[in-house]
Design a protein around this motif. Structure first.
Motif, short mmCIF file in Angstrom:
data_model
loop_
_atom_site.label_atom_id
_atom_site.label_comp_id
_atom_site.label_asym_id
_atom_site.label_seq_id
_atom_site.Cartn_x
_atom_site.Cartn_y
_atom_site.Cartn_z
N VAL A 171 0.84 -1.20 0.00
CA VAL A 171 0.00 0.00 0.00
C VAL A 171 0.88 1.25 0.00
CG1 VAL A 171 -1.76 1.30 1.26
CG2 VAL A 171 -1.85 -1.21 1.21
N LYS A 172 0.46 2.25 -0.77
CA LYS A 172 1.21 3.51 -0.82
C LYS A 172 1.40 4.05 0.58
CE LYS A 172 1.13 8.12 -2.91
NZ LYS A 172 2.47 8.00 -3.53
N LYS A 173 2.60 4.50 0.89
CA LYS A 173 2.92 4.99 2.22
C LYS A 173 2.26 6.35 2.48
CE LYS A 173 5.44 1.39 2.78
NZ LYS A 173 4.87 0.24 3.51
N GLY A 174 1.81 6.53 3.70
CA GLY A 174 1.17 7.78 4.10
C GLY A 174 0.63 7.63 5.51
N ASN A 175 0.58 8.72 6.25
CA ASN A 175 0.23 8.64 7.67
C ASN A 175 -1.14 8.06 7.95
OD1 ASN A 175 2.68 9.66 8.38
ND2 ASN A 175 2.00 11.74 8.73
N ASN A 176 -2.12 8.34 7.09
CA ASN A 176 -3.49 7.91 7.37
C ASN A 176 -4.14 7.12 6.25
OD1 ASN A 176 -4.08 9.26 10.06
ND2 ASN A 176 -3.32 10.99 8.89
N ILE A 177 -3.35 6.70 5.26
CA ILE A 177 -3.93 5.93 4.16
C ILE A 177 -4.53 4.63 4.69
CG2 ILE A 177 -3.37 4.63 2.08
CD1 ILE A 177 -1.56 6.94 1.26
N ILE A 178 -3.78 3.93 5.54
CA ILE A 178 -4.33 2.74 6.20
C ILE A 178 -4.94 3.21 7.52
CG2 ILE A 178 -3.86 0.47 7.16
CD1 ILE A 178 -1.53 0.20 5.26
N SER A 179 -6.22 3.49 7.49
CA SER A 179 -6.92 3.99 8.68
C SER A 179 -8.39 3.61 8.57
CB SER A 179 -6.78 5.50 8.83
OG SER A 179 -7.34 6.18 7.72
N THR A 180 -9.08 3.63 9.71
CA THR A 180 -10.51 3.36 9.73
C THR A 180 -11.22 4.48 10.46
OG1 THR A 180 -10.57 2.18 11.85
CG2 THR A 180 -9.96 0.89 9.89
N HIS A 181 -12.55 4.37 10.53
CA HIS A 181 -13.32 5.40 11.22
C HIS A 181 -12.94 5.48 12.70
CE1 HIS A 181 -15.73 1.82 12.22
NE2 HIS A 181 -16.12 2.50 13.28
N GLU A 182 -12.39 4.39 13.25
CA GLU A 182 -11.96 4.41 14.65
C GLU A 182 -10.85 5.45 14.86
OE1 GLU A 182 -13.30 2.99 17.13
OE2 GLU A 182 -14.60 1.47 16.22
N ASP A 183 -10.00 5.61 13.87
CA ASP A 183 -8.93 6.62 13.96
C ASP A 183 -9.52 8.02 13.96
OD1 ASP A 183 -6.44 4.90 13.78
OD2 ASP A 183 -7.50 4.27 11.98
N VAL A 184 -10.57 8.22 13.18
CA VAL A 184 -11.24 9.52 13.16
C VAL A 184 -11.88 9.79 14.53
CG1 VAL A 184 -12.99 10.96 12.05
CG2 VAL A 184 -11.68 9.30 10.69
N LEU A 185 -12.57 8.80 15.07
CA LEU A 185 -13.23 8.96 16.36
C LEU A 185 -12.21 9.24 17.46
CD1 LEU A 185 -15.95 6.14 16.26
CD2 LEU A 185 -16.16 8.54 15.57
N ASN A 186 -11.08 8.56 17.41
CA ASN A 186 -10.03 8.80 18.41
C ASN A 186 -9.53 10.23 18.36
OD1 ASN A 186 -10.10 6.18 19.41
ND2 ASN A 186 -8.48 5.44 18.07
N ALA A 187 -9.37 10.76 17.14
CA ALA A 187 -8.91 12.14 16.99
C ALA A 187 -9.96 13.12 17.52
CB ALA A 187 -8.60 12.43 15.52
N LEU A 188 -11.23 12.86 17.22
CA LEU A 188 -12.30 13.73 17.73
C LEU A 188 -12.37 13.66 19.25
CD1 LEU A 188 -15.11 12.99 15.11
CD2 LEU A 188 -13.80 15.12 15.34
N ASN A 189 -12.19 12.47 19.81
CA ASN A 189 -12.21 12.32 21.27
C ASN A 189 -11.08 13.13 21.92
OD1 ASN A 189 -14.41 10.60 21.22
ND2 ASN A 189 -13.17 8.74 21.16
N LYS A 190 -9.91 13.10 21.32
CA LYS A 190 -8.77 13.85 21.86
C LYS A 190 -9.02 15.35 21.80
CE LYS A 190 -5.28 10.34 20.82
NZ LYS A 190 -4.12 9.98 19.97
N LEU A 191 -9.81 15.77 20.81
CA LEU A 191 -10.14 17.20 20.68
C LEU A 191 -11.32 17.60 21.55
CD1 LEU A 191 -9.77 17.55 16.80
CD2 LEU A 191 -8.25 18.53 18.55
N GLY A 192 -11.97 16.60 22.17
CA GLY A 192 -13.13 16.89 23.02
C GLY A 192 -14.36 17.28 22.23
N VAL A 193 -14.47 16.78 21.01
CA VAL A 193 -15.59 17.12 20.13
C VAL A 193 -16.69 16.08 20.28
CG1 VAL A 193 -16.31 17.43 17.73
CG2 VAL A 193 -14.06 18.25 18.48
N GLU A 194 -17.92 16.54 20.45
CA GLU A 194 -19.06 15.63 20.53
C GLU A 194 -19.54 15.27 19.12
OE1 GLU A 194 -22.15 17.12 22.99
OE2 GLU A 194 -20.88 17.33 24.76
N TYR A 195 -20.04 14.06 18.98
CA TYR A 195 -20.46 13.60 17.65
C TYR A 195 -21.45 12.45 17.80
CZ TYR A 195 -16.99 10.07 18.89
OH TYR A 195 -16.28 9.09 19.55
#
Length: 260
Positions: A171-195
């Motif tokens: 797979v082409k290298k990149g920080n978030n190319i191999i990622s799932t929605h769980e990674d998005v949720l983790n980032a939102l949680n760290k920012l304290g964003v409700e969703y």
């Protein structure tokens, strides 16, 4: 958004883009349109009915998701203005061919990193865009600063991610190319964003991928690995893995995330 092989989405001289083979064999876009309609009251604020809703579409591509959004807003008789931006001019040209622009629908050639908002938007559309950012938390912070609400679509563990995990060395290298929605949720949680979020299952026809000489199959494998050029040896290897699957249909899941 710069960790992106543009030739996957751009049209060759004589052929449709690699991405077109994916669209032909998955029903995700149909499900997304129904989902946006079903969850309309979650992402659309009733107060906006009295105004023209301002929408920004980040990584709008050729407009396949935007078309579905426009259909919903038109059906609901909502007035809106739209700005879609994407770093690849060829995609924007194809967008304009499919959807005539006017004073309420505009396009801009830009990355998220270079985008300089001149106003606050009511809704940010972030449909399969976060695979191409260097830092997901920083990207979301920027988006949340210029949009009141954000609609994010990101794939889950099944489907594309299954291929990524099996063949991650290709797979082409990149920080978030191999990622799932769980990674998005983790980032939102760290920012304290409700969703709010829900997961959905689409069906993917993998029959073309079982034949290494099938044009759509080859294109889909290239799309999965985020590389527009792959040696036949790798295509053969991935194709064999698909042939070992009994069914021609597999599940591809994704999540729709709506910030509050």
């Amino acid at each position: 958004m710069e960790k992106f092989d543009s030739k996957i989405y751009e049209k060759d001289t004589y052929e449709e883009p690699i991405y077109s083979s994916w669209l032909k064999n998955v029903n995700e876009r149909v499900i997304l349109e129904k989902t946006l309609l079903d969850r309309f009251n979650e992402w659309f604020d009733e107060r906006w009915k009295e105004k023209k809703v301002c929408i920004v579409d980040i990584g709008c591509g050729v407009g396949s998701a935007a078309i579905k959004l426009f259909k919903i807003l038109d059906k609901k008789e909502i007035k809106y203005c739209y700005l879609g931006f994407d770093p690849y001019k060829e995609q924007l040209e194809r967008f304009e061919e499919a959807i005539p622009l006017n004073s309420n629908k505009k396009l801009l050639c830009s990355t998220l990193e270079d985008f300089k908002p001149t106003k606050k938007y009511d809704i940010a559309f972030v449909i399969h865009t976060l695979y191409y950012v260097e830092n997901m938390k920083e990207a979301l912070t920027k988006i949340l600063n210029f949009a009141e609400k954000t609609i994010i679509v990101h794939h889950g563990k099944n489907g594309i991610n299954t291929v990524h995990q099996k063949f991650r060395k290709y797979v082409k290298k990149g920080n978030n190319i191999i990622s799932t929605h769980e990674d998005v949720l983790n980032a939102l949680n760290k920012l304290g964003v409700e969703y709010n979020y829900k997961k959905y299952s689409a069906t993917l026809n993998i029959a073309p991928c079982k034949d290494p000489n099938n044009k759509d199959g080859r294109n889909m494998i290239k799309f999965f690995l985020e590389k527009s050029v792959l040696p036949n040896k790798i295509i053969d290897e991935v194709s064999k893995w698909f042939r070992d699957k009994k069914s021609n249909i597999i599940t591809h899941d994704f999540a729709l995330i709506i910030t509050k």
